[in-house]
Design a protein around this motif. Structure first.
Motif, PDB file in Angstrom:
ATOM      1  N   UNK A 273      27.827  49.451  30.956  1.00 13.80           N
ATOM      2  CA  UNK A 273      27.120  50.177  31.584  1.00 13.80           C
ATOM      3  C   UNK A 273      28.192  51.131  32.413  1.00 13.80           C
ATOM      4  N   UNK A 274      27.597  51.688  33.563  1.00 12.87           N
ATOM      5  CA  UNK A 274      28.395  52.564  34.479  1.00 12.87           C
ATOM      6  C   UNK A 274      29.112  51.669  35.517  1.00 12.87           C
ATOM      7  N   UNK A 275      29.930  51.082  35.066  1.00 13.96           N
ATOM      8  CA  UNK A 275      30.653  49.975  36.053  1.00 13.96           C
ATOM      9  C   UNK A 275      31.976  49.660  35.488  1.00 13.96           C
ATOM     10  N   UNK A 276      32.829  49.041  36.239  1.00 16.38           N
ATOM     11  CA  UNK A 276      34.056  48.758  35.855  1.00 16.38           C
ATOM     12  C   UNK A 276      34.290  47.152  35.634  1.00 16.38           C
ATOM     13  N   UNK A 277      35.325  47.036  34.626  1.00 15.00           N
ATOM     14  CA  UNK A 277      35.546  45.564  34.192  1.00 15.00           C
ATOM     15  C   UNK A 277      36.422  45.080  35.043  1.00 15.00           C
ATOM     16  N   UNK A 278      36.388  44.124  35.925  1.00 21.02           N
ATOM     17  CA  UNK A 278      37.422  43.530  36.716  1.00 21.02           C
ATOM     18  C   UNK A 278      38.730  43.045  35.700  1.00 21.02           C
ATOM     19  N   UNK A 279      40.031  43.374  35.932  1.00 23.69           N
ATOM     20  CA  UNK A 279      40.910  43.038  35.174  1.00 23.69           C
ATOM     21  C   UNK A 279      41.235  41.463  35.428  1.00 23.69           C
ATOM     22  N   UNK A 280      40.840  40.750  36.660  1.00 25.00           N
ATOM     23  CA  UNK A 280      40.857  39.529  36.775  1.00 25.00           C
ATOM     24  C   UNK A 280      39.782  38.688  35.849  1.00 25.00           C
ATOM     25  N   UNK A 281      39.117  39.116  35.382  1.00 24.95           N
ATOM     26  CA  UNK A 281      37.938  38.576  34.693  1.00 24.95           C
ATOM     27  C   UNK A 281      38.618  37.769  33.221  1.00 24.95           C
ATOM     28  N   UNK A 282      38.059  36.455  33.148  1.00 26.61           N
ATOM     29  CA  UNK A 282      38.687  35.672  32.063  1.00 26.61           C
ATOM     30  C   UNK A 282      39.023  36.137  30.662  1.00 26.61           C
ATOM     31  N   UNK A 283      37.906  37.059  30.085  1.00 27.36           N
ATOM     32  CA  UNK A 283      38.036  37.715  28.874  1.00 27.36           C
ATOM     33  C   UNK A 283      38.455  39.201  28.983  1.00 27.36           C
ATOM     34  N   UNK A 284      38.736  39.685  29.958  1.00 24.76           N
ATOM     35  CA  UNK A 284      39.186  41.037  30.195  1.00 24.76           C
ATOM     36  C   UNK A 284      40.233  41.455  29.380  1.00 24.76           C
ATOM     37  N   UNK A 285      41.034  40.534  28.978  1.00 20.86           N
ATOM     38  CA  UNK A 285      42.382  41.045  28.479  1.00 20.86           C
ATOM     39  C   UNK A 285      42.866  39.649  27.451  1.00 20.86           C
ATOM     40  N   UNK A 286      41.951  39.581  26.622  1.00 14.29           N
ATOM     41  CA  UNK A 286      42.076  38.382  25.633  1.00 14.29           C
ATOM     42  C   UNK A 286      42.451  38.721  24.135  1.00 14.29           C
TER      43      UNK A 286
END
Length: 504
Positions: A273-286
């Motif tokens: 949706x209209x929000x930002x994915x936090x870069x610290x999330x566990x699956x944000x950069x997997x």
């Protein structure tokens, strides 16, 4: 834990077929009863919300309908106290006056669904900087029929033609954060589709980690509850589908953590949706293109309430079980909490060929004792349906009541029993050994008569005393004040009560 979904399902099916010789549980899975062991706490009426019974059209209310469907009591960062009636009102509570309507939510959303207990205007939460920015967040459910809005997410394998309901998270901006009546604007953050006939297990929680301070990576990030969106027991096309509950390309069963700011503001990665994915999330950069970066943890059937220990930041989720087991979980980012393959520390029969949701099977001994890891994170406290039917919210308690200090206090939503487990025991049970769980005891409630004598009472008796009629169910929910005290509420009588010490 970051394995691609298709591979995970193959592994899961292989695992279940390799253990078909394990014993089915046909009797009481937890034979020992939860007892009262002398833990006694006073409960006191605080305020009753206005009666909204009959406010809705008859086909849009539930049976038993209840006086006012209070679900959350929350203190805003400025110290004011608010409560919602899920029939469509957000109230401002006053010390010496009747509650006043802060926001007539229902009038703004004519497609809202009210025909289940967890429906309507379900929940709300304030931004930690509400005093400065005037932001707060709500979650509600709408019917899809005649709805012109398209969802941001539809369960994999389904199309818009299958969609029956929407779960919507909205950001509200108060022009004057100190005003006692809302005036401002709103922005839709996320719209998630359900495909089951009933709006079972919608998003129930939106809120922020109260232990995060400015400058912490977690500060200002919004959490949702974790839900199967009805895929456990909702009627619909292929709705009892175990493959829907263990996917990382789906919000089903997942607690989400998002930065509610639009990516046009942050220049960050856009979510569903209209929000930002936090870069610290566990699956944000997997490095998995299909994985949803907004997922914080997953594998919950209906973790409709989450909370944090205000002393050390431990995150808890209370997860409503299927036919047998209710769970208290300590939540770790990236964790897989097992639904639908697991219920408590048993295997759920639905994942077996020809199996059923009301079957439980013992896990192999090497899994139960933790010597063999099976990739799931297990609950730290459980009870079965001989003791209650649906776990309500819970909180780590460090307040003014000596008897409760150092305990996790939680309840059973349907039967209205109030329970406690030692926090130290819960955290010790978070050891990777499935069968390690903390003991649970029942809290004995009492009121005081005019002479100060204790009158022991059940929560249902309190509801019946207020309503003047038999309570078919308790609809117990727990909330917490900013200074750590606990409210106990019921949608059946609309009363907000508080656990108190005799000296208060």
């Amino acid at each position: 834990m970051r394995t691609r979904t298709s591979l995970f399902i193959i592994i899961l099916l292989t695992f279940s077929q390799a253990h078909v010789v394990s014993a089915q549980i046909t009797a009481n899975p937890l034979p020992a009863s939860i007892e009262k062991r002398g833990l006694m706490v006073q409960i006191r009426d605080v305020v009753r919300l206005p009666r909204t019974l009959g406010h809705l059209h008859p086909d849009q209310d539930v049976n038993p309908a209840g006086w006012a469907r209070v679900s959350f009591v929350r203190d805003a960062p400025d110290g004011r106290r608010f409560a919602n009636d899920s029939r469509g009102f957000l109230y401002l509570l006053h010390d010496d006056a009747e509650p006043s309507v802060y926001l007539d939510f229902g009038s703004l959303f004519p497609l809202t669904v009210y025909n289940r207990l967890e429906s309507g205007f379900i929940g709300f939460g304030f931004h930690p900087e509400f005093v400065q920015n005037g932001l707060f967040y709500t979650v509600h459910g709408e019917r899809a029929f005649t709805n012109s809005r398209l969802p941001d997410f539809i369960p994999p394998g389904y199309s818009d033609a299958d969609v029956t309901h929407h779960n919507i998270i909205t950001e509200w901006h108060a022009n004057d954060p100190a005003a006692n009546i809302f005036d401002g604007t709103r922005r839709e953050l996320l719209r998630v589709a359900q495909v089951t006939r009933n709006m079972s297990h919608p998003f129930g929680y939106v809120g922020f980690n109260p232990t995060a301070e400015p400058g912490d990576p977690d500060y200002g990030l919004l959490y949702t509850s974790g839900s199967d969106l009805g895929f456990s027991n909702g009627a619909g096309p292929n709705s009892e589908n175990p493959t829907q509950t263990q996917r990382l390309d789906s919000v089903i069963t997942a607690i989400l953590r998002i930065d509610p700011r639009s990516p046009t503001e942050t220049n960050g990665t856009k979510g569903l949706g209209d929000y930002t994915i936090p870069g610290i999330n566990p699956f944000a950069d997997d490095d998995e293109p299909d994985t949803l970066g907004e997922i914080y943890a997953y594998g919950f059937r209906n973790a409709h309430r989450i909370s944090w220990d205000l002393t050390d930041g431990t995150m808890f989720a209370t997860d409503i079980g299927m036919n047998h087991i209710e769970e208290v979980n300590i939540v770790h980012e990236g964790g897989n909490y097992g639904w639908m393959p697991r219920e408590g520390y048993w295997e759920n029969g639905m994942i077996r060929p020809g199996g059923a949701l009301n079957w439980l099977f013992e896990l192999p001994e090497d899994v139960l004792n933790g010597s063999t890891e099976d990739k799931f994170t297990y609950p730290v406290a459980i009870y079965d349906h001989n003791e209650g039917r649906a776990i309500s919210g819970g909180f780590a308690y460090h307040g003014r009541i000596d008897a409760l200090r150092g305990k996790f206090v939680f309840g059973d939503l349907q039967r209205g029993r109030l329970f406690a487990s030692d926090l130290a025991a819960l955290k010790a049970a978070d050891d990777g050994v499935p069968r390690t769980v903390a003991p649970v005891e029942e809290i004995q409630l009492y009121t005081l008569d005019a002479s100060g004598n204790r009158i022991f009472v059940s929560f249902r008796e309190l509801i019946e005393r207020t309503n003047g009629a038999q309570a078919l169910r308790a609809d117990m929910h727990l909330s917490r004040t900013r200074d750590g005290e606990i409210f106990v509420t019921s949608r059946q009588d609309g009363m907000i009560r508080m656990l108190v010490s005799d000296e208060s």
